[in-house]
Design a protein around this motif. Sequence first.
Motif, short mmCIF file in Angstrom:
data_model
loop_
_atom_site.label_atom_id
_atom_site.label_comp_id
_atom_site.label_asym_id
_atom_site.label_seq_id
_atom_site.Cartn_x
_atom_site.Cartn_y
_atom_site.Cartn_z
N TYR A 74 4.98 8.39 -32.79
CA TYR A 74 4.01 9.22 -33.52
C TYR A 74 2.65 9.20 -32.81
N ASP A 75 2.19 8.00 -32.43
CA ASP A 75 0.90 7.89 -31.73
C ASP A 75 0.93 8.68 -30.43
N TYR A 76 2.05 8.57 -29.71
CA TYR A 76 2.16 9.32 -28.45
C TYR A 76 2.16 10.82 -28.70
N ILE A 77 2.98 11.28 -29.64
CA ILE A 77 3.13 12.72 -29.85
C ILE A 77 1.86 13.34 -30.40
N THR A 78 1.04 12.54 -31.10
CA THR A 78 -0.25 13.02 -31.61
C THR A 78 -1.15 13.42 -30.45
N ASN A 79 -1.22 12.58 -29.42
CA ASN A 79 -2.04 12.90 -28.24
C ASN A 79 -1.39 13.99 -27.39
N PHE A 80 -0.07 13.94 -27.30
CA PHE A 80 0.65 14.92 -26.48
C PHE A 80 0.43 16.34 -26.99
N SER A 81 0.31 16.52 -28.30
CA SER A 81 0.22 17.85 -28.89
C SER A 81 -1.16 18.48 -28.76
N LEU A 82 -2.14 17.74 -28.23
CA LEU A 82 -3.49 18.28 -28.12
C LEU A 82 -3.59 19.31 -26.99
N GLN A 83 -4.50 20.26 -27.18
CA GLN A 83 -4.73 21.25 -26.12
C GLN A 83 -5.17 20.57 -24.82
N ALA A 84 -6.03 19.54 -24.96
CA ALA A 84 -6.54 18.87 -23.77
C ALA A 84 -5.42 18.24 -22.95
N THR A 85 -4.32 17.89 -23.61
CA THR A 85 -3.18 17.29 -22.90
C THR A 85 -2.33 18.34 -22.23
N LEU A 86 -2.06 19.43 -22.93
CA LEU A 86 -1.10 20.42 -22.44
C LEU A 86 -1.75 21.63 -21.77
N ILE A 87 -3.08 21.70 -21.84
CA ILE A 87 -3.77 22.73 -21.05
C ILE A 87 -4.83 22.00 -20.21
N PRO A 88 -4.39 21.16 -19.28
CA PRO A 88 -5.35 20.38 -18.48
C PRO A 88 -6.12 21.28 -17.52
N LYS A 89 -7.43 21.21 -17.59
CA LYS A 89 -8.26 22.04 -16.72
C LYS A 89 -8.90 21.19 -15.62
N THR A 90 -9.07 21.80 -14.48
CA THR A 90 -9.82 21.17 -13.39
C THR A 90 -11.12 21.94 -13.20
N ALA A 91 -12.19 21.21 -12.91
CA ALA A 91 -13.48 21.84 -12.65
C ALA A 91 -14.11 21.14 -11.46
N SER A 92 -14.30 21.86 -10.37
CA SER A 92 -14.87 21.28 -9.16
C SER A 92 -16.21 21.94 -8.85
N SER A 93 -17.16 21.09 -8.43
CA SER A 93 -18.51 21.57 -8.10
C SER A 93 -18.70 21.56 -6.60
N SER A 94 -19.32 22.62 -6.08
CA SER A 94 -19.58 22.70 -4.64
C SER A 94 -20.76 21.82 -4.22
N ALA A 95 -21.54 21.36 -5.20
CA ALA A 95 -22.71 20.52 -4.89
C ALA A 95 -22.77 19.41 -5.94
N THR A 96 -22.04 18.33 -5.70
CA THR A 96 -21.98 17.25 -6.68
C THR A 96 -23.31 16.51 -6.80
N ASN A 97 -24.18 16.65 -5.79
CA ASN A 97 -25.49 16.03 -5.91
C ASN A 97 -26.37 16.78 -6.91
N VAL A 98 -26.03 18.04 -7.17
CA VAL A 98 -26.79 18.85 -8.14
C VAL A 98 -26.17 18.71 -9.53
N LEU A 99 -24.85 18.85 -9.60
CA LEU A 99 -24.17 18.73 -10.90
C LEU A 99 -22.70 18.44 -10.70
N THR A 100 -22.12 17.82 -11.73
CA THR A 100 -20.67 17.69 -11.81
C THR A 100 -20.22 18.44 -13.06
N ALA A 101 -18.94 18.76 -13.13
CA ALA A 101 -18.46 19.58 -14.25
C ALA A 101 -17.09 19.11 -14.71
N SER A 102 -16.83 19.36 -15.98
CA SER A 102 -15.49 19.15 -16.55
C SER A 102 -15.22 20.32 -17.49
#
Length: 596
Positions: A74-102
Amino acid sequence: MDLSSIANNINYRYQQSSRMQIGGAVSGLDTQSIIEKLLEIESLPLQRLNDKYTQYTNLQKAYKKVSEKIREFYDYITNFSLQATLIPKTASSSATNVLTASAAPSALDGTYNIDVLTLATNSIFKSGKLGREIQATDTYASIDTRYTPVDNSTVKIKIGSQEQQITISHSDTINDIISKLQQAFTDLGVSANITFQDGKLKIESSKAFQISNVSGNFTFVFRLNDASLKQSGTTFTLESSGDIGVYSTFKTLSSLGISSDTTIKINEKEIALKTSDTLQSMIQKINNTVSDVYAKYDDKSGQVVLTSKTTGDNIISVEGDNTVLTSLKLDDVNSTFVLGQLAQVRVTFNGVTEELSSKSNTLTYNGLTLNLSALGSAIVTVGTDRDKIVERVKDFVNKWNEITDFLYTKLTEDKVRGKSEDQMSEDEKLQGLLKNDAFLRRIFDKFRSFLTTNVNGKTLGDLGISSGDTGRGFQNTMRGKITLDENRLRKFIDDNGPNAVWEFFGNTESYKGLAIQLKEYSWDLTKFNGEIDTVAGVNGRLEREKRILSKRMVTMMEYLQKKEQQLWAKYSALESALAKLQAQGAFMAQAFVQRK
């Protein structure tokens, strides 16, 4: 007969008879053994009840193991069913000294042009300098803001293997001290430039040097003891670590001109001050009282510095008696206040430009979180991580196989043979208790039925998940075991979009996905007063059966105790009668002897 082990099993307060029983003194019978054998026969029904009670207890433990395993799922499936788990997004910044992103699942894939216009800063309130303005014409004795200068202090200047000593007296001015130092460097054959400005003594030399106290405290008074020698090219510089006219943290408020106990307010919080308080204890009182401001005393510049704990346009107000504020240099004339600024960002996405502002250097824009660190521009690219989706579905398959394998094993495993109960571990005692258990079978079959669930026209097979039994036996299907075809899953994502996996498993506005259905069923099984609890919980069927058994066992133990007392009473009467008969026989034998 000792019934204590059975009594402990049902938490019954049992006290064994303390009377010493001795039998067979006259008859020669082993009364103790006879009574124990008789009671052993009488106690057989009690032993059967105790075995049943122990069986129910072990069944409860076995069901608890099942409940714990399903709760893990149950604990596992609760986290598994979240959007953040099943729609994992990547966000990369071209200038990490200016900002990072998620990126959150709601963030749209694409390219974002970010311009960081301003950073959020803290508001700062600074007092004026607490101390005196030391002039080059002031005497050594008058520089007593931090230490009391020692008359005739001896100072050693060392360059290489050579050294020179000079003596500083109370009457020497700072100009006199500079001349003595200058002469010492000249005598050592080194050119030096020595100045005093803004409360600091500065020594520049063409060679590396050391300066130390032979006697007295000259280097402490001029704050050279904690200064470091710095090199720039061929020049070596040693400068006072702070203004020598600044008061130390041990200066009391009374010495600053505050003649009576008083109060000040910072951001509407009242701080009680005593004349005996030092600058250090005053700072501690402020920090203990005011939650949104951090106070410190900068003993390099002699300023009380109040900094807002959060960035943005936060006001720092200081109120109190004018005389007190003036003495502390917190009044309007001496103090300075710089209002913190907001972070400002310009975001361009799909040809649309928006400007954002925030009190902090962390901003969100349509699911995109930006962590700012410097002014400038950066390009942030957001995408959906297909490989991570595959990995997480693979984890689901493994967790599913783990829970169904556990349940199937419990349904089919045999009891441990060839060991006594004393030789078994706790797990071995529970093994086989749930074999072919009807309630557990119903749970297992319900879990297995989810494998054919249709969610909005799609099944697990569409995602590449199956029992893997096609063209072979049905062992995997019977056990509820599944396998994943990663290539089919990737094709499913490509054909239906990156959100398709979450839409099958998660909780959409229109329907409940498979993971949500599994989560709800697992919760119904394991919650307080849930299905397992109604069988094996503190108020469940097994516990009720145990309470009935314990009452019968108590009644039977009381009966056995009385039976034991009755038997001892009967055998005691027998011994007494035999003793009397023996005495009479002896009397009669003696009488016949006397007649002869």
